[in-house]
Design a protein around this motif. Structure first.
Motif, mmCIF file in Angstrom:
data_model
loop_
_atom_site.group_PDB
_atom_site.id
_atom_site.type_symbol
_atom_site.label_atom_id
_atom_site.label_comp_id
_atom_site.label_asym_id
_atom_site.label_seq_id
_atom_site.Cartn_x
_atom_site.Cartn_y
_atom_site.Cartn_z
ATOM 1 N N MET A 64 0.765 -0.895 -0.075
ATOM 2 C CA MET A 64 -0.425 0.005 -0.150
ATOM 3 C C MET A 64 0.749 0.943 -0.391
ATOM 4 N N VAL A 65 1.195 1.360 1.322
ATOM 5 C CA VAL A 65 2.508 2.219 0.436
ATOM 6 C C VAL A 65 3.949 2.484 -0.633
ATOM 7 N N ASP A 66 3.840 1.511 -0.522
ATOM 8 C CA ASP A 66 4.719 1.607 -1.791
ATOM 9 C C ASP A 66 4.107 2.177 -3.100
ATOM 10 N N ASN A 67 2.755 1.522 -3.087
ATOM 11 C CA ASN A 67 1.518 2.509 -4.582
ATOM 12 C C ASN A 67 1.449 3.578 -4.113
ATOM 13 N N TRP A 68 1.330 4.187 -2.693
ATOM 14 C CA TRP A 68 1.555 5.989 -2.277
ATOM 15 C C TRP A 68 2.813 6.951 -2.946
ATOM 16 N N ASP A 69 3.380 5.608 -2.485
ATOM 17 C CA ASP A 69 5.007 6.549 -3.562
ATOM 18 C C ASP A 69 4.800 6.799 -4.750
ATOM 19 N N LEU A 70 4.172 5.728 -5.940
ATOM 20 C CA LEU A 70 3.850 5.885 -7.427
ATOM 21 C C LEU A 70 3.306 7.027 -7.710
ATOM 22 N N GLU A 71 1.865 7.014 -6.626
ATOM 23 C CA GLU A 71 0.693 7.650 -7.140
ATOM 24 C C GLU A 71 0.530 9.209 -6.549
ATOM 25 N N TRP A 128 7.880 4.619 7.008
ATOM 26 C CA TRP A 128 7.863 5.527 5.561
ATOM 27 C C TRP A 128 7.815 7.233 5.545
ATOM 28 N N MET A 129 6.686 7.459 6.674
ATOM 29 C CA MET A 129 7.176 8.756 7.108
ATOM 30 C C MET A 129 8.034 9.640 7.384
ATOM 31 N N VAL A 130 8.933 8.948 8.016
ATOM 32 C CA VAL A 130 10.071 9.467 8.499
ATOM 33 C C VAL A 130 10.443 10.105 7.297
ATOM 34 N N ARG A 131 10.431 8.740 5.932
ATOM 35 C CA ARG A 131 11.091 9.421 4.532
ATOM 36 C C ARG A 131 10.579 10.056 3.957
ATOM 37 N N GLN A 132 8.972 10.238 4.134
ATOM 38 C CA GLN A 132 8.177 11.413 3.466
ATOM 39 C C GLN A 132 9.104 12.880 3.594
#
Lengths: 195, 195
Positions: A64-71, A128-132
């Motif tokens: 899911m978070v991988d998709n968020w990265d793409l979308e 994931w959020m830290v990365r953002q």
DNA sequence: GTCTATAACTGGATAGAC
DNA sequence: GTCTATCCAGTTATAGAC
């Protein structure tokens, strides 16, 4: 889908909707029209099913978070997509709470050995959020902000579940999105980062 | 203390620490050195014990907020006292979560008939906070702000329970207190209200 | 009469043998 | 894949202690 995967899927659903302890083998078996013995062929204990459910949730969440990265075009939009999960899954959350939060809470009361595994679901979102935040050159406060958003989503889920108030959810999601904008305005650099 | 009150007290403790369903009569009986059958002289069912536990919690909570009214000079200080409950009860919350939130969450999964009664605990805090905002002449947004603070405390409790991180709790309590100051700065009147 | 202890009942759970 | 064992929960019945 094979029987083993079917069991995991139904268990996943029931653990969320009824709780881990309150879900019996009989519940799962009845739903799949399989026998208790067949059950035992795939899993020795209920705890073993829980382990597999958590593994599957981790995998699905990662996808899911991988998709968020793409979308999404930029970190701000991605973080808002995370927060808006409260809207997308609103009816489920109002009925059963957050799947991650309620599982961790229950396992904590049971003093269950899978507590740390379940917490990995939180850590996945946190990381994931830290990365953002890092992507817009927020480093020092990245973890603090990630934990803050995690906290907010959990608070929203608990209150949404207790009060079942759609307006509350919408208002607080908007609040959280505004908070993201403010933080980025104040601390972010390279804000149009498209990575 | 009579046996009935002893049962309620221990049940209260165990329902919090182990969860309602996961607490058995055997647990309570062993702790009090009474027999299992003795329960039924005082209570007709386990649910009836839960009802009494919730009643007691409501009474204790009411007393607590009444004291907050007396002990603090103004609404801002009172609201902060509410938030700082996360600090005062830190170790318990890190181990078992929020007594109110975790009970409501569990009863929701069990689809238990006492759900609404348990929610009254939330509503008690909500109503009390609305009154605090009213005292500084915040009316229209009073409920929104009360729900926001309720949300934050629940989020903090869930994350504190999962991560067991003292620094997180302190940071987020400070954040919430700053938020209170900001809202009052922006919207409050009659801020030195001593009522 | 009020409280408590003992023992047994019933249903449902996991576990496991065949 | 069926069938059984075992355990433990909530509950009830009854008898005894204060």
């Amino acid at each position: 889908m094979n029987t083993r995967d079917k069991i995991i899927n139904i268990a996943d659903k029931f653990f969320y909707e009824k709780g881990f302890e309150n879900t019996s083998f009989a519940d799962i078996a009845a739903n799949l029209n399989i026998s208790r013995g067949n059950f035992y062929h795939h899993f020795k204990t209920k705890d073993e099913i829980l382990d597999e459910v958590i593994k599957q949730r981790l995998k699905n969440t990662q996808n899911m978070v991988d998709n968020w990265d793409l979308e999404n075009e930029n970190p701000a939009a991605r973080l808002k997509t995370f927060v808006k999960i409260l809207i997308r899954n609103q009816s489920k959350i109002m009925e059963f709470g957050c799947p991650v939060g309620t599982l961790c809470t229950e396992l904590s009361k049971l003093n269950h050995k899978a507590q740390n595994d379940a917490n990995e679901l939180f850590i996945l979102f946190q990381t994931w959020m830290v990365r953002q935040f890092n992507q817009i050159e927020i480093y020092e406060n990245a973890n603090k902000h990630a934990m803050h958003l995690l906290m907010r989503t959990q608070g929203m889920a608990v209150i949404a579940n207790a009060f079942r108030d759609e307006n509350f959810v919408q208002t607080e999601v908007d609040n959280a999105c505004s908070w993201i904008d403010e933080i980025i305005e104040k601390e972010g650099k390279n804000v149009r980062n498209l990575s």
